[in-house]
Design a protein around this motif. Structure first.
Motif, short mmCIF file in Angstrom:
data_model
loop_
_atom_site.label_atom_id
_atom_site.label_comp_id
_atom_site.label_asym_id
_atom_site.label_seq_id
_atom_site.Cartn_x
_atom_site.Cartn_y
_atom_site.Cartn_z
N TRP A 53 48.75 3.27 -69.09
CA TRP A 53 50.18 2.83 -69.59
C TRP A 53 51.28 3.62 -69.19
CZ3 TRP A 53 53.41 6.31 -72.22
CH2 TRP A 53 53.20 7.42 -72.66
N VAL A 54 51.07 4.86 -68.51
CA VAL A 54 52.00 5.88 -67.74
C VAL A 54 52.29 4.98 -66.58
CG1 VAL A 54 52.40 7.79 -66.65
CG2 VAL A 54 51.47 7.99 -69.02
N CYS A 154 52.74 -4.75 -64.96
CA CYS A 154 53.17 -3.68 -65.66
C CYS A 154 52.66 -3.91 -67.23
CB CYS A 154 54.78 -3.55 -65.80
SG CYS A 154 55.64 -3.21 -63.95
N VAL A 155 52.86 -4.89 -67.55
CA VAL A 155 52.35 -5.33 -69.13
C VAL A 155 51.04 -5.13 -69.24
CG1 VAL A 155 52.25 -7.28 -70.78
CG2 VAL A 155 54.40 -6.99 -69.45
N MET A 156 50.16 -5.52 -68.06
CA MET A 156 48.70 -5.58 -68.28
C MET A 156 48.48 -3.93 -68.07
SD MET A 156 45.89 -6.48 -65.46
CE MET A 156 46.20 -5.09 -64.29
N VAL A 160 46.20 -2.36 -71.52
CA VAL A 160 45.03 -1.58 -71.12
C VAL A 160 45.26 -0.08 -71.55
CG1 VAL A 160 43.53 -0.83 -69.14
CG2 VAL A 160 44.41 -2.82 -68.95
N GLY A 161 46.15 0.63 -71.28
CA GLY A 161 46.28 2.06 -71.57
C GLY A 161 46.28 2.24 -72.86
N SER A 171 39.53 -8.21 -66.87
CA SER A 171 39.86 -9.74 -67.16
C SER A 171 41.33 -10.23 -66.75
CB SER A 171 39.75 -9.85 -68.64
OG SER A 171 38.58 -10.02 -69.02
N GLY A 172 42.20 -9.07 -66.91
CA GLY A 172 43.51 -9.14 -66.16
C GLY A 172 43.65 -9.21 -64.91
#
Length: 203
Positions: A53-54, A154-156, A160-161, A171-172
C-alpha cells in the motif's frame, strides 16, 4: 482511453498543477527526468519495506508528477519532437522498473513479464503503424492505455496492502496482463484496417 475521452477535463488539471514547476524554471525534460527518479526511488524503497500500500501511494504521487512534463512544455512553449521521444522512452522504463519491483518482491515473474510485454506491444502497435501511415494520436482511445495502467497498478497495490491477500496480487497481475494484450490486439485490428485501406487506394 480516459485521457482521450476526458482530455478537456484532465488537461486543465495538469496545467494548474504544472504552474509551480513553470515558475521554478524547470524544463519539460527536467520534469520527465525527475519523474523517472521518483519512480526509481519509490520502487527501490519497495524492495526494502515491501509494503504494497505504501508503494501504491508513492507511485501515485510519482506518476502524477511525471505527467506534468507535457503541461510544462505547453506553458513554456518548449514542445519538441525530441522531448516527446524522451518522455515516451522514459515511460517505458518506468513501467519496467515498477513491474520488476513487484516481481522481485512477490515472486510473480511470469505474470509481470506477461503484463510488461502486453504494455510494450500496446505502445509498439501504434508506433509501428505511424511508420507506415500518418496517425492521429488522439484517435486511438483504446481500453487500457498508459493512464489506465498506472491507475490500475496503484489501486491494485493499495488493495493488496490493505487486505494482505497475495492471491489478489496474482489475480490483479493476471488481469493486468490480459487487459494489456487485449488492448494490443485492439490496436492491431485498427492498424490492419488503416493499412488495408491505404493498400486498397493504391493504383
Amino acid at each position: 482511453m480516459i485521457d482521450g475521452l476526458m482530455k478537456d477535463v484532465i488537461d486543465p488539471l495538469w496545467e494548474r498543477m504544472a504552474q509551480p514547476l513553470v515558475r521554478a524554471g524547470l524544463t519539460p525534460n527536467q520534469v520527465t527526468a525527475a519523474g523517472l527518479a521518483l519512480i526509481l526511488l519509490a520502487s527501490g524503497a519497495y524492495l526494502l519495506h515491501q509494503s504494497a500500500w505504501v508503494f501504491g501511494l508513492t507511485l501515485a504521487v510519482a506518476f502524477a508528477f511525471d505527467a506534468l512534463d507535457g503541461a510544462v512544455a505547453r506553458q513554456r512553449g518548449m514542445m519538441t519532437k525530441l522531448g516527446g521521444y524522451f518522455d515516451a522512452m522514459v515511460d517505458r522504463y518506468q513501467e519496467l522498473v515498477v513491474l520488476g519491483a513487484i516481481a522481485w518482491v512477490s515472486g510473480h515473474w511470469a505474470l509481470a513479464l506477461l503484463g510488461f510485454s502486453g504494455a510494450m506491444l500496446t505502445s509498439y502497435a501504434k508506433a509501428r503503424t505511424a511508420i507506415e501511415v500518418p496517425v492521429d494520436n488522439a484517435a486511438w482511445p483504446d481500453l487500457f492505455e498508459r493512464l489506465e495502467r498506472v491507475i490500475y497498478l496503484c489501486v491494485m497495490l493499495v488493495l493488496v496492502g490493505v487486505t494482505g491477500a497475495d492471491w489478489l496480487l496474482a489475480s490483479g497481475l493476471a488481469l493486468y496482463a490480459a487487459l494489456c494484450h487485449f488492448t494490443a490486439l485492439q490496436r492491431m485490428r485498427r492498424a490492419a484496417a488503416l493499412l488495408a485501406a491505404v493498400d486498397a487506394d493504391k493504383p
